[in-house]
Design an enzyme around this catalytic site. Sequence first.
Site, PDB file in Angstrom:
ATOM      1  CB  CYS A 156       6.156 -30.739 -20.468  1.00 26.07           C
ATOM      2  SG  CYS A 156       5.289 -31.324 -21.882  1.00 26.07           S
ATOM      3  CG  HIS A 157       6.058 -36.216 -17.323  1.00 17.11           C
ATOM      4  ND1 HIS A 157       4.750 -35.789 -17.312  1.00 17.11           N
ATOM      5  CD2 HIS A 157       6.310 -36.684 -16.081  1.00 17.11           C
ATOM      6  CE1 HIS A 157       4.235 -35.999 -16.116  1.00 17.11           C
ATOM      7  NE2 HIS A 157       5.156 -36.539 -15.346  1.00 17.11           N
ATOM      8  CG  ASP A 201      14.521 -15.050 -36.992  1.00 13.51           C
ATOM      9  OD1 ASP A 201      14.610 -13.860 -36.619  1.00 13.51           O
ATOM     10  OD2 ASP A 201      15.509 -15.775 -37.211  1.00 13.51           O
TER      11      ASP A 201
END
Length: 163
Positions: free
Chosen positions: A81-82, A131
């Site tokens: 990914c850039h 979470d």
Amino acid sequence: MPDGDDDALTHTTADGDAQMVDVGSKPDTARRAVASGDLHLAESTIDAVRDDGIGKGNVLATARVGAIQAVKHTWETIPMCHQIPITNVDTTFDVRDDRVVLEVAVETTGKTGCEMEALEGVTTGLNVVWDMVKAAEKDADGQYPGTAIENVGVDTKEKHHPE
């Protein structure tokens, strides 16, 4: 394979080695991607989320921050990914009777799209919710029999070429 003009894999060399796609010659373009997903929770957990009754704090506020952080750091966790300039992130939570739905919209002006950033925001945002509520979701054996992240996907992807 999905519909498209080019069936070639762009993140591999002819020998099959991983490579990052060169986007240097592409023009900067305004882009937007929206992704969503949902987290199934027990009704009692949903009530606690709505009533801000989770001991760890405000679930949705914390998940919103986590989603935005994930969007901004996508390039660090997805190898090819850039790093792109994020110009806007919108997060929308819909707390339903049996689930929390999260939609993340990401905008950028650059050489490549932002759908991975939107997906990363959704999955991390929902993981943060999980979470925050896990103590309420565990059964007597410490398992999560009814808790599940599902339906994660890219809803829309837009590209606006400069005139």
